[in-house]
Write a protein that holds these residues in place. Sequence first.
Motif, PDB file in Angstrom:
ATOM      1  N   ALA A  30       0.835  -1.205   0.000  1.00 25.61           N
ATOM      2  CA  ALA A  30       0.000   0.000   0.000  1.00 25.61           C
ATOM      3  C   ALA A  30       0.867   1.251   0.000  1.00 25.61           C
ATOM      4  CB  ALA A  30      -0.926  -0.009   1.210  1.00 25.61           C
ATOM      5  N   GLY A  31       1.887   1.268   0.830  1.00 23.14           N
ATOM      6  CA  GLY A  31       2.780   2.417   0.888  1.00 23.14           C
ATOM      7  C   GLY A  31       3.594   2.582  -0.382  1.00 23.14           C
ATOM      8  N   GLY A  32       4.006   1.475  -0.979  1.00 18.29           N
ATOM      9  CA  GLY A  32       4.769   1.544  -2.227  1.00 18.29           C
ATOM     10  C   GLY A  32       3.960   2.133  -3.362  1.00 18.29           C
ATOM     11  N   ALA A  33       2.687   1.782  -3.447  1.00 18.36           N
ATOM     12  CA  ALA A  33       1.823   2.349  -4.484  1.00 18.36           C
ATOM     13  C   ALA A  33       1.665   3.851  -4.282  1.00 18.36           C
ATOM     14  CB  ALA A  33       0.459   1.658  -4.477  1.00 18.36           C
ATOM     15  N   GLY A  34       1.488   4.268  -3.032  1.00 20.93           N
ATOM     16  CA  GLY A  34       1.382   5.698  -2.742  1.00 20.93           C
ATOM     17  C   GLY A  34       2.671   6.446  -3.032  1.00 20.93           C
ATOM     18  N   LEU A  35       3.792   5.812  -2.741  1.00 21.48           N
ATOM     19  CA  LEU A  35       5.092   6.446  -2.995  1.00 21.48           C
ATOM     20  C   LEU A  35       5.340   6.610  -4.491  1.00 21.48           C
ATOM     21  CD1 LEU A  35       7.604   7.549  -1.590  1.00 21.48           C
ATOM     22  CD2 LEU A  35       8.588   5.263  -1.761  1.00 21.48           C
ATOM     23  N   LEU A  36       4.987   5.620  -5.281  1.00 27.75           N
ATOM     24  CA  LEU A  36       5.141   5.757  -6.730  1.00 27.75           C
ATOM     25  C   LEU A  36       4.196   6.818  -7.292  1.00 27.75           C
ATOM     26  CD1 LEU A  36       5.731   2.087  -7.867  1.00 27.75           C
ATOM     27  CD2 LEU A  36       7.344   3.975  -7.890  1.00 27.75           C
ATOM     28  N   GLY A  37       3.026   6.961  -6.690  1.00 27.63           N
ATOM     29  CA  GLY A  37       2.123   8.037  -7.087  1.00 27.63           C
ATOM     30  C   GLY A  37       2.737   9.402  -6.801  1.00 27.63           C
TER      31      GLY A  37
END
Length: 123
Positions: free
Chosen positions: A30-37
């Motif tokens: 979840a955090g990785g998806a937000g970070l890539l965003g």
Amino acid sequence: MRLLLVAELLLAPFLVECRALTGLGRTGAAGGAGLLGLVVSLATYPVLVPWRGPAGAAIGSMLAYALMTALARRALRGELDAPLALPSPPPTVPLTASRPFGPDDSREPGGAEPLPVLGKGMP
């Protein structure tokens, strides 16, 4: 204004899927998806905002939200496709009593010591 509506429609599934991933213990996904965003936003805003103004910021948000939703959905799909781990049944313990307990039996279930009687031999 319509661009922001589309951006919000792209963000809403990410928010739901992010909560599901967090509930399943996949906070890293979840955090990785937000970070890539965030990375996509930081890359697109300096290019799109001077060129298109507020519409460019909305387009940059749409790109970031679409990527975040796609990554969260991919991580969640992998989690939901995994077989469920069912709890094992409790072990069965055979009864070892030589005779069933009755109303005149003074033994503690599972032991051979007589139960003390209140008022007799108690301090």
